[in-house]
Design an enzyme around this catalytic site. Sequence first.
Site, PDB file in Angstrom:
ATOM      1  N   ARG A  54      -8.758  -2.260   2.212  1.00 20.37           N
ATOM      2  CA  ARG A  54      -8.505  -1.986   0.789  1.00 20.37           C
ATOM      3  C   ARG A  54      -9.488  -2.811  -0.016  1.00 20.37           C
ATOM      4  NH1 ARG A  54      -7.872  -6.586  -0.061  1.00 20.37           N
ATOM      5  NH2 ARG A  54      -7.469  -6.053  -2.220  1.00 20.37           N
ATOM      6  N   GLY A  55      -9.427  -2.631  -1.341  1.00 19.41           N
ATOM      7  CA  GLY A  55     -10.437  -3.273  -2.188  1.00 19.41           C
ATOM      8  C   GLY A  55     -11.582  -2.286  -2.342  1.00 19.41           C
ATOM      9  N   ALA A  56     -12.002  -2.070  -3.594  1.00 20.96           N
ATOM     10  CA  ALA A  56     -12.941  -0.975  -3.874  1.00 20.96           C
ATOM     11  C   ALA A  56     -14.207  -0.998  -3.006  1.00 20.96           C
ATOM     12  CB  ALA A  56     -13.276  -0.981  -5.363  1.00 20.96           C
ATOM     13  N   ARG A  97      -7.773   7.754  -1.632  1.00 16.72           N
ATOM     14  CA  ARG A  97      -7.344   6.883  -2.732  1.00 16.72           C
ATOM     15  C   ARG A  97      -8.128   7.286  -3.987  1.00 16.72           C
ATOM     16  NH1 ARG A  97      -6.228   0.757  -1.763  1.00 16.72           N
ATOM     17  NH2 ARG A  97      -4.831   1.239  -3.508  1.00 16.72           N
ATOM     18  N   GLN A 210      -0.985  -8.533  -2.483  1.00 19.93           N
ATOM     19  CA  GLN A 210      -2.347  -8.851  -2.016  1.00 19.93           C
ATOM     20  C   GLN A 210      -2.753 -10.276  -2.395  1.00 19.93           C
ATOM     21  OE1 GLN A 210      -1.459  -6.030  -3.565  1.00 19.93           O
ATOM     22  NE2 GLN A 210      -2.776  -4.310  -3.054  1.00 19.93           N
ATOM     23  N   ASP A 251     -11.491  -1.703  -9.783  1.00 19.16           N
ATOM     24  CA  ASP A 251     -11.665  -0.523  -8.915  1.00 19.16           C
ATOM     25  C   ASP A 251     -12.543   0.531  -9.566  1.00 19.16           C
ATOM     26  OD1 ASP A 251      -9.134  -1.878  -7.914  1.00 19.16           O
ATOM     27  OD2 ASP A 251      -9.683  -0.468  -6.323  1.00 19.16           O
ATOM     28  N   ASN A 261      -7.935  -1.894 -12.855  1.00 21.28           N
ATOM     29  CA  ASN A 261      -7.729  -2.835 -11.741  1.00 21.28           C
ATOM     30  C   ASN A 261      -6.242  -2.839 -11.388  1.00 21.28           C
ATOM     31  OD1 ASN A 261      -8.808  -4.793  -9.863  1.00 21.28           O
ATOM     32  ND2 ASN A 261      -7.736  -6.363 -11.033  1.00 21.28           N
ATOM     33  N   LYS A 262      -5.903  -3.594 -10.387  1.00 20.68           N
ATOM     34  CA  LYS A 262      -4.529  -3.629  -9.864  1.00 20.68           C
ATOM     35  C   LYS A 262      -3.503  -3.780 -10.981  1.00 20.68           C
ATOM     36  CE  LYS A 262      -3.551  -3.108  -6.513  1.00 20.68           C
ATOM     37  NZ  LYS A 262      -3.123  -1.790  -5.980  1.00 20.68           N
TER      38      LYS A 262
HETATM   39  O1  MRU Z   1      -4.870  -1.492  -3.984  1.00 23.92           O
HETATM   40  P1  MRU Z   1      -5.970  -2.419  -3.553  1.00 23.92           P
HETATM   41  O2  MRU Z   1      -5.486  -3.585  -2.768  1.00 23.92           O
HETATM   42  O3  MRU Z   1      -7.111  -1.686  -2.903  1.00 23.92           O
HETATM   43  O4  MRU Z   1      -6.496  -2.975  -4.945  1.00 23.92           O
HETATM   44  C1  MRU Z   1      -7.534  -3.890  -4.963  1.00 23.92           C
HETATM   45  C2  MRU Z   1      -7.847  -4.397  -6.309  1.00 23.92           C
HETATM   46  O5  MRU Z   1      -7.216  -4.063  -7.287  1.00 23.92           O
HETATM   47  C3  MRU Z   1      -9.043  -5.265  -6.428  1.00 23.92           C
HETATM   48  O6  MRU Z   1      -8.918  -6.093  -7.539  1.00 23.92           O
HETATM   49  C4  MRU Z   1     -10.290  -4.407  -6.608  1.00 23.92           C
HETATM   50  O7  MRU Z   1     -10.392  -3.414  -5.642  1.00 23.92           O
HETATM   51  C5  MRU Z   1     -11.494  -5.215  -6.648  1.00 23.92           C
HETATM   52  S1  MRU Z   1     -12.150  -5.423  -5.033  1.00 23.92           S
HETATM   53  C6  MRU Z   1     -13.350  -6.571  -4.992  1.00 23.92           C
END
Ligand code: MRU
Length: 369
Positions: A54-56, A97, A210, A251, A261-262
């Site tokens: 996970r993470g963009a 996603r 996370q 993201d 973002n999250k």
């Molecule tokens: O749902 P996730 O865990 O993929 O979400 C991740 C985030 O929101 C991060 O802040 C984002 O992807 C930045 S990654 C460097």
Amino acid sequence: MKINGTPYRSIWLHPEDSTIVQIIDQRWLPHRLVIADLSTVEEAAFAIKEMQVRGAPLIGATAAYGMYLACLDAQKAGENLAEDWLAKAYDRLLDTRPTAINLHWALERMKKTLASVESLTEKAALALETAQQVCDEDVDICYNIGQHGLPIIEEISRRKGGEVVNILTHCNAGWIATVDWGTATSPIYQAHDKGIKVHVWVDETRPRNQGARLTSWELNEHGVPNTVIVDNVGGHLMQHGMVDLCIVGTDRTTYTGDVANKIGTYLKALAAKDNNVPFYVALPSTTIDWEIRDGLTIPIEQRRVNEVIRIQGLDEETNEVKQVLLTPQQSKAANYAFDVTPSRLVTGLITERGVCEASEEGIRGLFPG
Ligand code: MRU
């Protein structure tokens, strides 16, 4: 970065079998370090959707490797079915996603590159080379984000006469969300490595935690002092002068500077604005959406309610990682995974090319192409 003293990336090719891609299955961290093998496009899609990765930026890197695995799959299906097979693989990966734009960016790059050669053997070789390039470039980009973010922390440290700089972050925009270094964490790691005293307030980040599970773990592994807080604490800390700076990841950021973002990021940005705490967003340019002007039109992922009504942790008596029910069994729940922070609440964007204003002018100034 290191785990238990051993250097890792978050994704790599199996050292003895080039038909297998390996990842750290993040669902089990911090209690188990599980390395998973991906050998089909379906496994790559599952890994993204189920958040083994996970993470963009890491989602993008996994999708790039996913297209390499699709080429290998297609070789089994035969040359005449290849185009159809690869088109389906693209759609399958894209469907995993919706919010992180790096996914679309990586798939488009793979599609264009693969179209430049004819045979499946050539496509597979080129796909592997390109996926590895995507990963190597991400490492450089994230390192440079750290270089450009570092002076912000240094300046606060100077102003505080070398006292600890308290940084609040949300979710995990750490090395485990990228290929290495992280985005929001890269300036923090580089400041720490330079001997600047930093301490990180880590938002737990319900529902998947996370922050509590991943950010705290990776900061611990690198020796960066940190404290996990529940999601609603940040505003209180800011009111009491206990946060010098917020740095979060994203993201998808519109070319006008709105930041998805999250879920919960927006509320932290509001609290930061009200308390004059600088609120920075760290991002690679691969996270910029050059088509969307208004952040409120960014597609927001809604995930299964199971993530809200249950919570996962280590049963310390049996040493099992378990999920337990949190709410009444019949309770309804909703699971919005991201929110949008308008550009007016963002102090600046920390990118691989420098820091800019969260505005179309600022972004185009750094990325004129
Ligand atoms: O749902 P996730 O865990 O993929 O979400 C991740 C985030 O929101 C991060 O802040 C984002 O992807 C930045 S990654 C460097």
